[in-house]
Design a protein around this motif. Sequence first.
Motif, short mmCIF file in Angstrom:
data_model
loop_
_atom_site.label_atom_id
_atom_site.label_comp_id
_atom_site.label_asym_id
_atom_site.label_seq_id
_atom_site.Cartn_x
_atom_site.Cartn_y
_atom_site.Cartn_z
N SER A 121 2.14 15.73 -6.35
CA SER A 121 1.07 16.23 -5.25
C SER A 121 -0.07 15.04 -5.09
O SER A 121 -0.51 14.95 -3.91
N ARG A 122 -0.34 14.34 -5.96
CA ARG A 122 -1.52 13.29 -5.92
C ARG A 122 -0.85 11.94 -5.94
O ARG A 122 -1.73 10.91 -6.07
N ASP A 123 0.49 11.68 -5.78
CA ASP A 123 1.18 10.21 -5.47
C ASP A 123 0.51 9.69 -4.15
O ASP A 123 0.36 10.41 -3.07
N PRO A 124 -0.05 8.57 -4.12
CA PRO A 124 -0.50 7.74 -2.85
C PRO A 124 0.62 7.74 -1.98
O PRO A 124 0.24 8.08 -0.67
N SER A 125 1.88 7.58 -2.12
CA SER A 125 2.80 7.58 -1.17
C SER A 125 2.88 9.07 -0.59
O SER A 125 3.35 9.13 0.61
N TYR A 126 3.00 10.00 -1.29
CA TYR A 126 2.96 11.24 -0.75
C TYR A 126 2.07 11.67 0.18
O TYR A 126 2.15 12.18 1.24
N LEU A 127 0.71 11.37 -0.33
CA LEU A 127 -0.67 11.50 0.55
C LEU A 127 -0.46 10.80 1.84
O LEU A 127 -0.81 11.29 2.98
N LEU A 128 0.18 9.52 1.90
CA LEU A 128 0.35 9.02 3.06
C LEU A 128 1.39 9.66 3.90
O LEU A 128 1.30 9.70 5.19
N LEU A 129 2.38 10.20 3.41
CA LEU A 129 3.35 10.97 4.09
C LEU A 129 2.85 12.24 4.73
O LEU A 129 3.10 12.63 5.91
N LYS A 130 1.86 12.83 4.17
CA LYS A 130 1.19 13.86 4.76
C LYS A 130 0.37 13.41 5.78
O LYS A 130 0.17 14.19 6.94
N ASP A 131 -0.30 12.49 5.69
CA ASP A 131 -1.14 11.98 6.79
C ASP A 131 -0.26 11.63 7.99
O ASP A 131 -0.61 11.95 9.18
N MET A 132 0.83 11.20 7.89
CA MET A 132 1.73 10.74 9.01
C MET A 132 2.02 11.98 9.54
O MET A 132 2.41 12.20 10.84
N LEU A 133 2.69 13.06 8.91
CA LEU A 133 3.02 14.04 9.29
C LEU A 133 1.93 15.32 10.18
O LEU A 133 2.05 15.74 11.19
N TRP B 112 14.99 8.81 13.63
CA TRP B 112 13.96 7.69 13.80
C TRP B 112 13.71 6.89 12.41
O TRP B 112 13.42 7.30 11.28
N ALA B 113 13.92 5.68 12.73
CA ALA B 113 13.71 4.85 11.49
C ALA B 113 12.33 3.97 11.33
O ALA B 113 11.66 3.64 12.18
N LEU B 114 12.13 4.21 9.97
CA LEU B 114 10.63 3.85 9.56
C LEU B 114 10.82 3.11 8.25
O LEU B 114 11.63 3.26 7.45
N PRO B 115 9.65 2.23 8.07
CA PRO B 115 9.66 1.28 6.94
C PRO B 115 9.25 2.55 5.66
O PRO B 115 8.81 3.71 5.85
N GLY B 116 9.60 1.98 4.57
CA GLY B 116 9.20 2.72 3.29
C GLY B 116 7.86 2.96 3.12
O GLY B 116 7.20 2.08 3.74
N LEU B 117 7.37 4.10 2.65
CA LEU B 117 5.99 4.35 2.33
C LEU B 117 5.31 3.22 1.33
O LEU B 117 4.29 2.93 1.68
N GLU B 118 5.97 2.82 0.54
CA GLU B 118 5.33 1.69 -0.19
C GLU B 118 5.24 0.29 0.33
O GLU B 118 4.02 -0.17 0.38
N LEU B 119 5.93 0.19 1.42
CA LEU B 119 5.88 -0.93 2.38
C LEU B 119 4.69 -0.66 3.32
O LEU B 119 3.93 -1.67 3.45
N LEU B 120 4.46 0.27 3.78
CA LEU B 120 3.43 0.73 4.68
C LEU B 120 2.04 0.55 3.68
O LEU B 120 1.15 0.11 4.41
#
Length: 267
Positions: free
Chosen positions: A137-149, A234-242
């Motif tokens: 729940s507190r992973d930076p990549s998961y928080l970025l995914l929540k912002d994108m959604l 829809w093709a997107l870069p990885g969360l770590e790359l973003l």
Amino acid sequence: MLTEPRRRAYLSAMQVVHWLPRAELPFAAPSRPELLLPVPPVQTPDFEVQPARPAAATQAEAVPVAGQVRQIERPKIEIPRPGSTPKPAAPVAEREPEAPKVARPAPVPPPRFALQLLRAGKCLLLVELATGQPFQSRDPSYLLLKDMLRAAGLPDAPQIVGEPVRWPLLLRSTMDQGPESARDFVQGFVQARLEEVPSHCVWLVGLPAVRFAAAADEQAYYQMLTVEGLGEVWALPGLELLMDEPPRKALVWKAMRQLMARWKSVE
């Protein structure tokens, strides 16, 4: 609906050799009737046993008859005489050149990746797990995914669908686990989830998701693709790359504004 090649790839990955469906499967190859015939009993061959010959007779045959003289042919040696010309030696047959050995292609090592499938509203997300571990729940990549959604107008608490897909599927296995097998398995896995609950768009986040679900590469980032059996993706870069390259977020937002109507119009 699984096609026959993907069904066989799915069963091969689970090491299922023989199976019978409970009901008739669409798009399945016809069953071979010879597999359903009973196995014929094994017949033991009849051997003819001959009596052993006595040892005395065997030794008698081995000893030659007395008085019998063996004639041994001696090789003829030609002595050169004066004034005679020696015969030319027979030509030695030339050896044919050996054909060059064709090197066998080296076996392709199986790719290694981990993907997590999630559902957010009318969209299905196949996201790369860079560390190989499920989202926290507190992973930076998961928080970025929540912002994108949230920016896409979708629920920012996606539902996890099943366990992560990890490849190679089986460790220390002799079965084929190359790129082609990985692509068939990932596409069959996502297609089965779409048959359970249809989706209007599939997000492929990360290069492994793009490569093994859409058979594309990083050149397809930010684009909408059509994949047989999966529909629009829809093709997107990885969360770590973003996170490592923030300018890519602007490209994601630019493409998102053009595609947002695809899943908002069906709410």
